[in-house]
Design an enzyme around this catalytic site. Structure first.
Site, PDB file in Angstrom:
ATOM      1  N   ARG A 233       0.790  -1.222   0.000  1.00  0.00           N
ATOM      2  CA  ARG A 233       0.000   0.000   0.000  1.00  0.00           C
ATOM      3  C   ARG A 233       0.821   1.270   0.000  1.00  0.00           C
ATOM      4  O   ARG A 233       0.582   2.182  -0.763  1.00  0.00           O
ATOM      5  CB  ARG A 233      -0.910   0.072   1.238  1.00  0.00           C
ATOM      6  CG  ARG A 233      -2.300  -0.359   1.000  1.00  0.00           C
ATOM      7  CD  ARG A 233      -2.798  -1.062   2.229  1.00  0.00           C
ATOM      8  NE  ARG A 233      -1.892  -2.131   2.560  1.00  0.00           N
ATOM      9  CZ  ARG A 233      -2.024  -3.364   2.091  1.00  0.00           C
ATOM     10  NH1 ARG A 233      -3.016  -3.665   1.317  1.00  0.00           N
ATOM     11  NH2 ARG A 233      -1.158  -4.309   2.405  1.00  0.00           N
ATOM     12  N   THR A 234       1.787   1.340   0.902  1.00  0.00           N
ATOM     13  CA  THR A 234       2.482   2.617   1.041  1.00  0.00           C
ATOM     14  C   THR A 234       3.212   2.947  -0.256  1.00  0.00           C
ATOM     15  O   THR A 234       3.063   4.037  -0.809  1.00  0.00           O
ATOM     16  CB  THR A 234       3.440   2.573   2.248  1.00  0.00           C
ATOM     17  OG1 THR A 234       2.672   2.214   3.392  1.00  0.00           O
ATOM     18  CG2 THR A 234       4.078   3.919   2.492  1.00  0.00           C
TER      19      THR A 234
ATOM     20  N   HIS B 179       4.855   6.009  11.550  1.00  0.00           N
ATOM     21  CA  HIS B 179       4.357   5.844  10.182  1.00  0.00           C
ATOM     22  C   HIS B 179       3.393   7.004   9.906  1.00  0.00           C
ATOM     23  O   HIS B 179       2.173   6.822   9.830  1.00  0.00           O
ATOM     24  CB  HIS B 179       3.637   4.493  10.065  1.00  0.00           C
ATOM     25  CG  HIS B 179       3.385   4.033   8.669  1.00  0.00           C
ATOM     26  ND1 HIS B 179       3.447   4.862   7.565  1.00  0.00           N
ATOM     27  CD2 HIS B 179       3.051   2.799   8.196  1.00  0.00           C
ATOM     28  CE1 HIS B 179       3.158   4.156   6.481  1.00  0.00           C
ATOM     29  NE2 HIS B 179       2.923   2.909   6.838  1.00  0.00           N
TER      30      HIS B 179
ATOM     31  N   ARG C  47      11.177   3.943   3.321  1.00  0.00           N
ATOM     32  CA  ARG C  47      10.799   2.992   4.382  1.00  0.00           C
ATOM     33  C   ARG C  47      12.059   2.240   4.756  1.00  0.00           C
ATOM     34  O   ARG C  47      12.815   1.790   3.889  1.00  0.00           O
ATOM     35  CB  ARG C  47       9.733   2.034   3.892  1.00  0.00           C
ATOM     36  CG  ARG C  47       9.533   0.861   4.849  1.00  0.00           C
ATOM     37  CD  ARG C  47       8.319   0.068   4.523  1.00  0.00           C
ATOM     38  NE  ARG C  47       7.105   0.799   4.854  1.00  0.00           N
ATOM     39  CZ  ARG C  47       5.885   0.280   4.787  1.00  0.00           C
ATOM     40  NH1 ARG C  47       5.714  -0.965   4.393  1.00  0.00           N
ATOM     41  NH2 ARG C  47       4.828   0.994   5.114  1.00  0.00           N
TER      42      ARG C  47
ATOM     43  N   LYS D 194      26.206  -3.176  -1.973  1.00  0.00           N
ATOM     44  CA  LYS D 194      27.669  -3.022  -2.043  1.00  0.00           C
ATOM     45  C   LYS D 194      28.218  -2.305  -0.815  1.00  0.00           C
ATOM     46  O   LYS D 194      29.403  -2.044  -0.731  1.00  0.00           O
ATOM     47  CB  LYS D 194      28.036  -2.227  -3.297  1.00  0.00           C
ATOM     48  CG  LYS D 194      27.571  -2.845  -4.589  1.00  0.00           C
ATOM     49  CD  LYS D 194      27.967  -1.938  -5.751  1.00  0.00           C
ATOM     50  CE  LYS D 194      27.328  -2.397  -7.054  1.00  0.00           C
ATOM     51  NZ  LYS D 194      27.436  -1.351  -8.088  1.00  0.00           N
TER      52      LYS D 194
HETATM   53  C1  NCD Z   1       1.627  -1.031   8.003  1.00  0.00           C
HETATM   54  C2  NCD Z   1       3.122  -0.849   8.199  1.00  0.00           C
HETATM   55  O1  NCD Z   1       3.898  -1.024   7.248  1.00  0.00           O
HETATM   56  O2  NCD Z   1       3.481  -0.478   9.294  1.00  0.00           O
HETATM   57  N1  NCD Z   1       1.284  -1.208   6.662  1.00  0.00           N
HETATM   58  C3  NCD Z   1       0.960  -0.112   5.920  1.00  0.00           C
HETATM   59  O3  NCD Z   1       1.792   0.724   5.668  1.00  0.00           O
HETATM   60  N2  NCD Z   1      -0.318   0.039   5.558  1.00  0.00           N
HETATM   61  C4  NCD Z   1       1.010  -2.046   8.877  1.00  0.00           C
HETATM   62  C5  NCD Z   1       1.620  -3.401   8.955  1.00  0.00           C
HETATM   63  O4  NCD Z   1       2.552  -3.738   8.233  1.00  0.00           O
HETATM   64  O5  NCD Z   1       1.123  -4.177   9.784  1.00  0.00           O
END
Ligand code: NCD
Length: 308
Positions: free
Chosen positions: A55-56, A133, A105, A84
């Site tokens: 999703r993100t 997040h 991320r 590397k």
């Molecule tokens: C979440 C995350 O990555 O923290 N996912 C997301 O971004 N929608 C939740 C999860 O991974 O449980």
């Protein structure tokens, strides 16, 4: 007051007024998408994902493409020069010449913050370890605003892995800044919300927090039930995970006594914690929530790029 050129690392980086500006434009982007088709013409988003994501990553990419911009990036650091031995600071110093905005991320807490020190372009934290997040929180707030009308005077249950779940860490910190919010924290003993976060929101915003292990205790009381996945990848051993993985499984039967207008939210991905039979209940809004994530990220990027 302008958001142009700012980073978003922690939800506290923005004021509630700035959130509101982002939501108002996000709502218009949903209603009138044709108005924004060329807004990011010539802009490039880099997605640097050192950890898995559906999703993100894709909602950021969809958001940029829907505004006429372009995207580049990796979703597996092993295919980049990280393999590397390149440092984050070197990667960022190069990438900020290749892109106008970066979403990162990373499994290490603080990596996006560190990156922001080296970057000439806005850095957005797309999730750092078990820490924060912020764009999931923007998504969650827009969902509440759209479906409840207002972010005010709500009883919210956060349920599941409150120890390692970064979405709930950002969410409780941010919801506490709104008027009249109270919280039920539902988790097994071993996966309770870290004390430093509970203390912070209690001291800073005077919010009421009740902790319990039983989801049944809160079911008929809350306006929002926010479910989360047990974060398998953050456990130190598989045995502990296996013991806790099915701590909560929401079924049609369990929500029988819940309020008619309760929202069942989940950042997704779900594993076992919401039975598929719940999906067609009008209270289940997690797929809508995922969709709102695109509009809120469109609006966020447009503001950080200063094109709106
Ligand atoms: C979440 C995350 O990555 O923290 N996912 C997301 O971004 N929608 C939740 C999860 O991974 O449980």
């Amino acid at each position: 007051m302008t958001l142009k050129g700012k980073h978003l690392i922690d939800p506290n980086d923005f004021t509630l007024e700035q959130f509101d500006t982002i939501f108002t434009i996000a709502q218009d982007m949903e209603k009138n998408p044709e108005k924004y088709l060329k807004l990011c013409d010539g802009k490039i988003l880099a997605t640097l994902f050192y950890e898995p994501s559906t999703r993100t990553k894709f909602s950021f990419e969809s958001a940029m493409l829907r505004m006429g911009g372009s995207i580049l990036g990796f979703s597996d650091a092993n295919t980049s020069s990280v393999k590397k031995g390149e440092s984050i600071s070197d990667t960022i110093k190069v990438m900020d010449g290749y892109a106008d905005i970066i979403v990162m991320r990373h499994p290490r807490e603080g990596a996006p913050k560190l990156s922001s020190k080296f970057s000439a372009v806005p850095i957005i934290n797309g999730g750092d370890g078990g820490h924060q997040h912020p764009t999931q929180t923007l998504t969650d707030l827009l969902t509440i605003k759209n479906l409840k009308g207002n972010i005010k005077n709500l009883k919210v249950a956060l349920c599941g892995d409150l120890k390692y779940g970064r979405t709930v860490h950002s969410l409780i910190k941010t919801l506490s800044r709104y008027e009249g919010m109270s919280f039920y924290l539902v988790s097994p003993q071993q996966l309770q919300m870290p004390s430093y976060i509970k203390e912070y929101v209690k001291n800073e915003y005077n919010v009421n927090i009740v902790e319990t292990e039983n989801i049944e205790d809160v079911m008929d009381k809350v306006d929002i039930l926010y479910m989360t996945r047990i974060q398998r990848e953050r456990f130190f051993n598989e045995e502990d995970y296996l013991k806790l993985k099915n701590s909560y499984i929401l079924t049609k039967d369990k929500i029988k006594n819940a309020k008619e207008d309760m929202l069942i939210m989940h950042p997704l991905p779900r594993v076992n914690e919401i039975d598929y039979s719940v999906d067609d209940d009008q209270r289940a809004v997690y797929f809508k929530q995922a969709k709102y994530g695109v509009y809120v990220r469109m609006s966020l990027m447009a503001h950080l790029l200063g094109v709106i």
